[in-house]
Design a protein around this motif. Sequence first.
Motif, PDB file in Angstrom:
ATOM      1  N   GLU A   1       0.835  -1.197   0.000  1.00 22.63           N
ATOM      2  CA  GLU A   1       0.000   0.000   0.000  1.00 22.63           C
ATOM      3  C   GLU A   1       0.868   1.245   0.000  1.00 22.63           C
ATOM      4  OE1 GLU A   1      -2.232  -0.578   3.600  1.00 22.63           O
ATOM      5  OE2 GLU A   1      -3.555  -2.052   2.673  1.00 22.63           O
ATOM      6  N   GLU A   2       0.293   2.332  -0.464  1.00 20.75           N
ATOM      7  CA  GLU A   2       0.994   3.611  -0.380  1.00 20.75           C
ATOM      8  C   GLU A   2       0.736   4.206   1.009  1.00 20.75           C
ATOM      9  OE1 GLU A   2      -2.024   6.650  -2.511  1.00 20.75           O
ATOM     10  OE2 GLU A   2      -0.958   5.294  -3.850  1.00 20.75           O
ATOM     11  N   PRO A   3       1.500   5.205   1.422  1.00 21.68           N
ATOM     12  CA  PRO A   3       1.332   5.765   2.772  1.00 21.68           C
ATOM     13  C   PRO A   3      -0.083   6.242   3.089  1.00 21.68           C
ATOM     14  CG  PRO A   3       3.400   6.503   1.860  1.00 21.68           C
ATOM     15  CD  PRO A   3       2.672   5.774   0.751  1.00 21.68           C
ATOM     16  N   SER A   4      -0.877   6.584   2.084  1.00 17.62           N
ATOM     17  CA  SER A   4      -2.246   7.025   2.342  1.00 17.62           C
ATOM     18  C   SER A   4      -3.153   5.851   2.703  1.00 17.62           C
ATOM     19  CB  SER A   4      -2.820   7.745   1.119  1.00 17.62           C
ATOM     20  OG  SER A   4      -2.996   6.815   0.058  1.00 17.62           O
ATOM     21  N   GLY A   5      -2.663   4.631   2.537  1.00 20.87           N
ATOM     22  CA  GLY A   5      -3.454   3.453   2.863  1.00 20.87           C
ATOM     23  C   GLY A   5      -4.110   2.813   1.660  1.00 20.87           C
ATOM     24  N   LYS A   6      -3.959   3.425   0.482  1.00 17.01           N
ATOM     25  CA  LYS A   6      -4.545   2.855  -0.729  1.00 17.01           C
ATOM     26  C   LYS A   6      -3.695   1.682  -1.199  1.00 17.01           C
ATOM     27  CE  LYS A   6      -6.324   7.270  -2.352  1.00 17.01           C
ATOM     28  NZ  LYS A   6      -6.191   8.284  -3.409  1.00 17.01           N
ATOM     29  N   GLY A   7      -4.352   0.580  -1.536  1.00 17.48           N
ATOM     30  CA  GLY A   7      -3.632  -0.568  -2.064  1.00 17.48           C
ATOM     31  C   GLY A   7      -3.049  -0.264  -3.431  1.00 17.48           C
ATOM     32  N   ARG A   8      -1.819  -0.671  -3.653  1.00 11.91           N
ATOM     33  CA  ARG A   8      -1.168  -0.443  -4.944  1.00 11.91           C
ATOM     34  C   ARG A   8      -0.864  -1.746  -5.665  1.00 11.91           C
ATOM     35  NH1 ARG A   8       0.446   4.871  -6.050  1.00 11.91           N
ATOM     36  NH2 ARG A   8       0.760   3.964  -8.085  1.00 11.91           N
ATOM     37  N   VAL A   9      -0.460  -2.775  -4.931  1.00 14.94           N
ATOM     38  CA  VAL A   9      -0.100  -4.048  -5.544  1.00 14.94           C
ATOM     39  C   VAL A   9      -0.707  -5.171  -4.717  1.00 14.94           C
ATOM     40  CG1 VAL A   9       1.806  -5.573  -6.227  1.00 14.94           C
ATOM     41  CG2 VAL A   9       2.093  -3.102  -6.375  1.00 14.94           C
ATOM     42  N   HIS A  10      -1.310  -6.128  -5.397  1.00 16.25           N
ATOM     43  CA  HIS A  10      -1.871  -7.307  -4.731  1.00 16.25           C
ATOM     44  C   HIS A  10      -1.348  -8.533  -5.468  1.00 16.25           C
ATOM     45  CE1 HIS A  10      -4.730 -10.623  -4.213  1.00 16.25           C
ATOM     46  NE2 HIS A  10      -4.897 -10.129  -2.998  1.00 16.25           N
ATOM     47  N   PHE A  11      -0.761  -9.447  -4.721  1.00 19.10           N
ATOM     48  CA  PHE A  11      -0.290 -10.701  -5.312  1.00 19.10           C
ATOM     49  C   PHE A  11      -0.835 -11.834  -4.469  1.00 19.10           C
ATOM     50  CE2 PHE A  11       2.932 -14.143  -5.351  1.00 19.10           C
ATOM     51  CZ  PHE A  11       2.754 -14.538  -6.666  1.00 19.10           C
ATOM     52  N   GLY A  12      -1.438 -12.800  -5.106  1.00 22.01           N
ATOM     53  CA  GLY A  12      -1.960 -13.904  -4.325  1.00 22.01           C
ATOM     54  C   GLY A  12      -2.626 -14.957  -5.173  1.00 22.01           C
ATOM     55  N   MET A  13      -3.199 -15.918  -4.480  1.00 15.92           N
ATOM     56  CA  MET A  13      -3.969 -16.960  -5.148  1.00 15.92           C
ATOM     57  C   MET A  13      -5.417 -16.503  -5.192  1.00 15.92           C
ATOM     58  SD  MET A  13      -2.310 -20.450  -3.611  1.00 15.92           S
ATOM     59  CE  MET A  13      -3.461 -21.470  -4.488  1.00 15.92           C
ATOM     60  N   SER A  14      -6.078 -16.720  -6.338  1.00 18.21           N
ATOM     61  CA  SER A  14      -7.461 -16.273  -6.445  1.00 18.21           C
ATOM     62  C   SER A  14      -8.459 -17.404  -6.253  1.00 18.21           C
ATOM     63  CB  SER A  14      -7.696 -15.575  -7.790  1.00 18.21           C
ATOM     64  OG  SER A  14      -7.235 -16.367  -8.849  1.00 18.21           O
ATOM     65  N   ASP A  15      -7.984 -18.635  -6.172  1.00 19.83           N
ATOM     66  CA  ASP A  15      -8.873 -19.734  -5.802  1.00 19.83           C
ATOM     67  C   ASP A  15      -8.045 -20.892  -5.258  1.00 19.83           C
ATOM     68  OD1 ASP A  15      -8.014 -21.513  -7.914  1.00 19.83           O
ATOM     69  OD2 ASP A  15      -9.420 -20.560  -9.264  1.00 19.83           O
ATOM     70  N   LEU A  16      -8.707 -21.860  -4.684  1.00 25.46           N
ATOM     71  CA  LEU A  16      -8.010 -22.989  -4.061  1.00 25.46           C
ATOM     72  C   LEU A  16      -7.491 -23.998  -5.072  1.00 25.46           C
ATOM     73  CD1 LEU A  16     -10.332 -23.558  -0.982  1.00 25.46           C
ATOM     74  CD2 LEU A  16      -8.044 -22.586  -0.995  1.00 25.46           C
ATOM     75  N   LYS A  17      -7.787 -23.785  -6.356  1.00 27.11           N
ATOM     76  CA  LYS A  17      -7.328 -24.717  -7.397  1.00 27.11           C
ATOM     77  C   LYS A  17      -5.981 -24.311  -7.963  1.00 27.11           C
ATOM     78  CE  LYS A  17     -12.013 -26.017  -8.461  1.00 27.11           C
ATOM     79  NZ  LYS A  17     -13.147 -25.820  -9.333  1.00 27.11           N
ATOM     80  N   GLY A  18      -5.432 -23.190  -7.510  1.00 26.38           N
ATOM     81  CA  GLY A  18      -4.089 -22.808  -7.929  1.00 26.38           C
ATOM     82  C   GLY A  18      -4.008 -21.584  -8.810  1.00 26.38           C
ATOM     83  N   ALA A  19      -5.125 -20.946  -9.140  1.00 28.30           N
ATOM     84  CA  ALA A  19      -5.074 -19.724  -9.946  1.00 28.30           C
ATOM     85  C   ALA A  19      -4.399 -18.619  -9.141  1.00 28.30           C
ATOM     86  CB  ALA A  19      -6.481 -19.309 -10.357  1.00 28.30           C
ATOM     87  N   THR A  20      -3.543 -17.848  -9.801  1.00 25.05           N
ATOM     88  CA  THR A  20      -2.831 -16.759  -9.134  1.00 25.05           C
ATOM     89  C   THR A  20      -3.053 -15.458  -9.892  1.00 25.05           C
ATOM     90  OG1 THR A  20      -0.812 -17.221 -10.384  1.00 25.05           O
ATOM     91  CG2 THR A  20      -1.003 -18.240  -8.228  1.00 25.05           C
ATOM     92  N   ASP A  21      -2.888 -14.341  -9.201  1.00 29.05           N
ATOM     93  CA  ASP A  21      -2.961 -13.049  -9.885  1.00 29.05           C
ATOM     94  C   ASP A  21      -2.055 -12.033  -9.214  1.00 29.05           C
ATOM     95  OD1 ASP A  21      -4.546 -10.913  -8.276  1.00 29.05           O
ATOM     96  OD2 ASP A  21      -5.804 -12.701  -8.096  1.00 29.05           O
ATOM     97  N   LEU A  22      -1.585 -11.118 -10.043  1.00 28.71           N
ATOM     98  CA  LEU A  22      -0.783  -9.979  -9.614  1.00 28.71           C
ATOM     99  C   LEU A  22      -1.508  -8.761 -10.171  1.00 28.71           C
ATOM    100  CD1 LEU A  22       1.770  -8.628  -8.441  1.00 28.71           C
ATOM    101  CD2 LEU A  22       2.898  -9.118 -10.617  1.00 28.71           C
TER     102      LEU A  22
END
Length: 194
Positions: A108-129
């Motif tokens: 997140e940036e200092p204002s608290g706004k999210g800038r980058v998200h990396f993770g799994m989008s489901d339990l079957k292994g899909a990922t996203d950035l």
Amino acid sequence: MIESSEVDALWELEDRVSSLETGNRRFRVLCLAITVLTASLFAMGQASPAHKTLTAERFSVVDGQGRERAYLGLNKTGTVSLKLMGEGGKGLSELSVTKEGLPALVLEEPSGKGRVHFGMSDLKGATDLTFWFDRSRRLQLKTDKDGAPSMAMFDGSGETQTPSRPRAAIGLATSGAPYLKLQDRAGTTLWSKP
């Protein structure tokens, strides 16, 4: 001259003193043994066990002014997370695992706004950035559960649509065939291949 009864009394007194000295020596040895044993037990009780477990619902790190700068625990949504905050108390990064078991990293940036998200989008292994700007999704790189990659670009018009539609997308289908798609704001396809 000393009478025999006095001699007998002296012998008896000497025997009694000798017996008292022997008992006194035994008592001192016993006291020393008890002291050593007690000290040993105390020292063993103070020794650190090989494995320790510290249990708590939340751990916080605060700065010199008492402001929380990091925590490890459950956040408001019930997600287990490690969050690091800036001097103003706003979150700057968060490593978490959702209730569903999906890991994520958010910057997140200092204002608290999210800038980058990396993770799994489901339990079957899909990922996203996903990259955000001014609370709008701008770029998203994904792999689906079969590993097929894609990239979507958004115009920054905000997240008013549910789900928001990409303006441009490129990727490979699960079969390996490439595709490219361009859309207007309403989601109407302007051009696509294949």
